[in-house]
Design a protein around this motif. Structure first.
Motif, short mmCIF file in Angstrom:
data_model
loop_
_atom_site.label_atom_id
_atom_site.label_comp_id
_atom_site.label_asym_id
_atom_site.label_seq_id
_atom_site.Cartn_x
_atom_site.Cartn_y
_atom_site.Cartn_z
N ASN A 43 8.40 8.30 -16.88
CA ASN A 43 7.59 8.98 -16.26
C ASN A 43 5.51 8.28 -15.56
O ASN A 43 5.42 9.09 -15.92
N VAL A 44 6.60 7.11 -16.40
CA VAL A 44 4.75 6.43 -16.15
C VAL A 44 4.52 5.44 -14.46
O VAL A 44 5.75 4.87 -13.86
N GLU A 45 4.08 5.67 -13.13
CA GLU A 45 4.12 5.62 -12.19
C GLU A 45 3.61 3.81 -12.70
O GLU A 45 3.11 3.10 -13.05
N THR A 46 4.42 3.06 -11.49
CA THR A 46 4.78 1.70 -11.94
C THR A 46 4.03 1.66 -10.16
O THR A 46 4.70 1.76 -9.16
N ILE A 47 3.44 0.24 -10.46
CA ILE A 47 2.86 -0.36 -9.02
C ILE A 47 2.18 -1.83 -8.82
O ILE A 47 1.94 -2.16 -10.30
N PHE A 48 3.04 -2.39 -7.60
CA PHE A 48 2.93 -3.23 -7.97
C PHE A 48 1.67 -4.18 -6.91
O PHE A 48 1.90 -3.35 -5.78
N LEU A 49 0.37 -4.31 -6.95
CA LEU A 49 -0.21 -5.50 -6.00
C LEU A 49 -0.06 -6.31 -5.47
O LEU A 49 0.16 -7.99 -6.03
N TYR A 50 0.21 -6.52 -3.78
CA TYR A 50 0.68 -8.21 -3.67
C TYR A 50 -0.63 -8.97 -2.36
O TYR A 50 -0.96 -7.85 -1.80
N PHE A 51 -1.23 -9.33 -2.93
CA PHE A 51 -2.92 -9.77 -1.97
C PHE A 51 -2.91 -11.18 -1.73
O PHE A 51 -3.11 -10.58 -0.35
N SER A 52 -1.40 -11.97 -1.18
CA SER A 52 -1.77 -13.09 -0.21
C SER A 52 -0.62 -11.47 1.18
O SER A 52 -0.69 -10.62 0.91
N ILE A 53 -0.31 -12.79 2.10
CA ILE A 53 -0.68 -12.03 2.95
C ILE A 53 1.08 -12.08 4.01
O ILE A 53 0.78 -13.80 4.46
N THR A 54 2.08 -12.13 3.56
CA THR A 54 3.31 -12.64 4.63
C THR A 54 4.29 -12.16 5.55
O THR A 54 3.95 -11.20 5.44
N GLU A 55 4.06 -13.04 6.69
CA GLU A 55 5.00 -12.23 7.48
C GLU A 55 5.91 -12.21 7.16
O GLU A 55 7.20 -13.14 6.98
N GLN A 56 7.09 -11.55 7.94
CA GLN A 56 8.40 -11.73 8.40
C GLN A 56 8.86 -12.43 9.46
O GLN A 56 8.39 -11.85 10.65
N ILE A 85 0.83 -6.14 7.04
CA ILE A 85 1.67 -7.12 7.76
C ILE A 85 2.25 -7.52 5.99
O ILE A 85 4.13 -7.74 6.64
N SER A 86 2.30 -7.99 5.46
CA SER A 86 2.96 -8.24 3.66
C SER A 86 3.89 -6.94 3.33
O SER A 86 5.06 -7.57 3.38
N ASN A 87 3.17 -5.53 3.56
CA ASN A 87 4.62 -5.07 3.79
C ASN A 87 5.48 -4.25 4.11
O ASN A 87 6.87 -4.44 3.79
N ASN A 88 5.36 -5.17 6.06
CA ASN A 88 6.44 -5.09 6.67
C ASN A 88 7.76 -6.11 6.21
O ASN A 88 8.97 -6.16 6.25
N TRP A 89 7.09 -7.07 5.59
CA TRP A 89 7.88 -8.12 5.13
C TRP A 89 8.85 -7.60 4.15
O TRP A 89 9.72 -7.39 3.67
N LEU A 90 8.45 -6.95 3.05
CA LEU A 90 8.39 -6.24 1.45
C LEU A 90 9.88 -5.56 1.95
O LEU A 90 10.73 -5.37 1.36
N LYS A 91 9.61 -4.61 3.05
CA LYS A 91 10.73 -3.97 2.99
C LYS A 91 11.92 -4.42 3.91
O LYS A 91 12.79 -3.39 4.20
N THR A 92 11.82 -5.55 4.27
CA THR A 92 13.22 -6.45 4.97
C THR A 92 14.14 -6.69 3.15
O THR A 92 15.11 -7.41 3.83
N LEU A 93 12.94 -6.57 2.51
CA LEU A 93 14.37 -7.88 1.16
C LEU A 93 14.83 -6.74 0.15
O LEU A 93 14.63 -7.27 -0.88
N ASN A 94 15.59 -5.92 0.52
CA ASN A 94 16.61 -4.84 -0.15
C ASN A 94 15.71 -4.17 -1.37
O ASN A 94 16.19 -4.49 -2.36
N ASN A 95 14.32 -3.85 -1.38
CA ASN A 95 13.98 -3.05 -2.26
C ASN A 95 13.74 -1.97 -2.38
O ASN A 95 14.01 -1.25 -1.57
N LYS A 96 13.57 -1.11 -4.01
CA LYS A 96 14.28 0.15 -3.46
C LYS A 96 12.75 0.53 -4.11
O LYS A 96 12.63 1.03 -4.96
N VAL A 97 11.91 0.84 -3.29
CA VAL A 97 10.36 1.30 -3.44
C VAL A 97 10.17 2.32 -3.07
O VAL A 97 10.47 2.96 -1.58
N THR A 98 9.74 3.26 -3.74
CA THR A 98 9.36 5.21 -3.39
C THR A 98 8.17 5.18 -2.26
O THR A 98 8.17 5.53 -1.96
N LYS A 99 6.72 4.17 -2.38
CA LYS A 99 6.23 4.50 -1.59
C LYS A 99 5.28 3.01 -1.14
O LYS A 99 5.36 2.57 -1.86
N TYR A 100 4.95 2.30 0.25
CA TYR A 100 4.16 1.88 0.40
C TYR A 100 3.14 1.92 1.05
O TYR A 100 2.91 2.80 1.61
#
Length: 317
Positions: A43-56, A85-100
């Motif tokens: 029950n620990v929230e896992t958080i990923f910080l992505y600094f770069s800016i990557t486009e799809q 911008i990066s979140n839109n790219w990450l959403k295309t990579l088969n990730n199971k993420v609760t919240k962007y």
């Protein structure tokens, strides 16, 4: 694999039994999948910080089950915080993420801070406060890099022409790679072109100074960048007039989001000069009413001046 799986299991379950933890934060490099799962079980929230800016940039992906960037695929974080911008790219990579969570590029706040303290930086650089200042950013050249050799030569040569024809303006030139790495390309023409550029009286080579890319952007009136750099969006989100110069000899696909901005990418010297003069001569109100409003419509209405604070506040609450 089995040993590592067992080791991670024992290590993290023991950790959580001894230490109460609410959030676990990862930066840029995803943690092993087993670790992400163990935190969730506890029950620990896992958080990923992505600094770069990557486009799809890959269009028409026919099989949604396939991934085109394995290093950032199949993640199971509760929360990912990055730019839209990066979140839109990450959403295309088969990730199971609760919240962007979409925040402006993280380093925009530093750019705003440097802009507010511009006079201090200019004093340190021995540049008059009323001088127009332009930041030049290259992109890496060589194997696995954005720029090919001829494209890089044309970029440096064109920038040198601009510098030579605007002696009344100061230029800050920042290379992505250290000077010694550029020399290691063993291309005498590139070395000669770079040496010629940084030897100009109205050019300061940022890599030799105690200032960062973000400070150089923050104190500049205009930014000119080679294509496909995260700094392009950090500059745009910080409301700094930004020109992308893509030499015609550079054949990479540039179907980037910034291509939708009317006054942004140019491919030859004449268009570069026209756009450069437009930004140098325009006052803040003209830019606000036209150019900056268009950036807001295309990139989103985000206040980059508090980007780090937004992340900090989320992590602390």
């Amino acid at each position: 694999f089995s040993y590592k799986h067992l080791s991670e299991n024992i290590k993290w379950h023991t950790f959580h039994k001894k230490i109460k933890t609410n959030k676990v934060i990862s930066f840029m490099i995803p943690r092993p999948l087993i670790e992400q799962k163990i935190h969730k079980v506890n029950n620990v929230e896992t958080i990923f910080l992505y600094f770069s800016i990557t486009e799809q940039l890959i269009e028409d992906i026919s099989n949604s089950e396939l991934t085109h960037c394995l290093g950032y695929s199949f993640m199971q974080y509760d929360t990912i915080i990055s730019s839209n911008i990066s979140n839109n790219w990450l959403k295309t990579l088969n990730n199971k993420v609760t919240k962007y969570i979409d925040y402006p590029p993280f380093m925009c706040e530093r750019i705003y801070n440097y802009s507010d303290e511009r006079s201090i930086s200019l004093d340190c650089l021995n540049i008059a406060n009323d001088k127009k200042l332009v930041c030049i950013l290259d992109s890496p050249v060589g194997l696995y890099s954005v720029m090919n050799l001829q494209g890089y030569k044309d970029f440096i040569n064109t920038i040198t022409m601009l510098v030579d024809n605007h002696k009344d303006i100061e230029f800050l030139f920042k290379t992505k790679k250290p000077y010694q790495e550029i020399k290691s390309l063993n291309d005498k023409e590139i070395i000669s072109l770079v040496d010629n550029l940084i030897s100009q009286k109205n050019v300061k080579y940022v890599n030799n100074l105690n200032i960062s890319t973000y400070e150089a952007i923050g104190i500049a009136n205009v930014v000119i960048s080679a294509p496909k750099s995260s700094a392009i969006y950090e500059s745009l989100f910080s409301k700094t007039p930004t020109i992308i110069f893509k030499p015609l000899s550079l054949t990479i696909n540039t179907n980037n989001l910034y291509n939708q901005i009317n006054r942004c990418e140019v491919t030859n010297y004449d268009d570069l000069v026209k756009l450069f003069n437009y930004f140098i001569e325009s006052n803040e109100q003209i830019l606000e009413d036209g150019y900056l409003r268009e950036i807001k419509d295309i990139l989103g209405d985000s206040d980059g001046s508090s980007s780090i604070s937004l992340v900090r506040n989320y992590l602390m609450n």
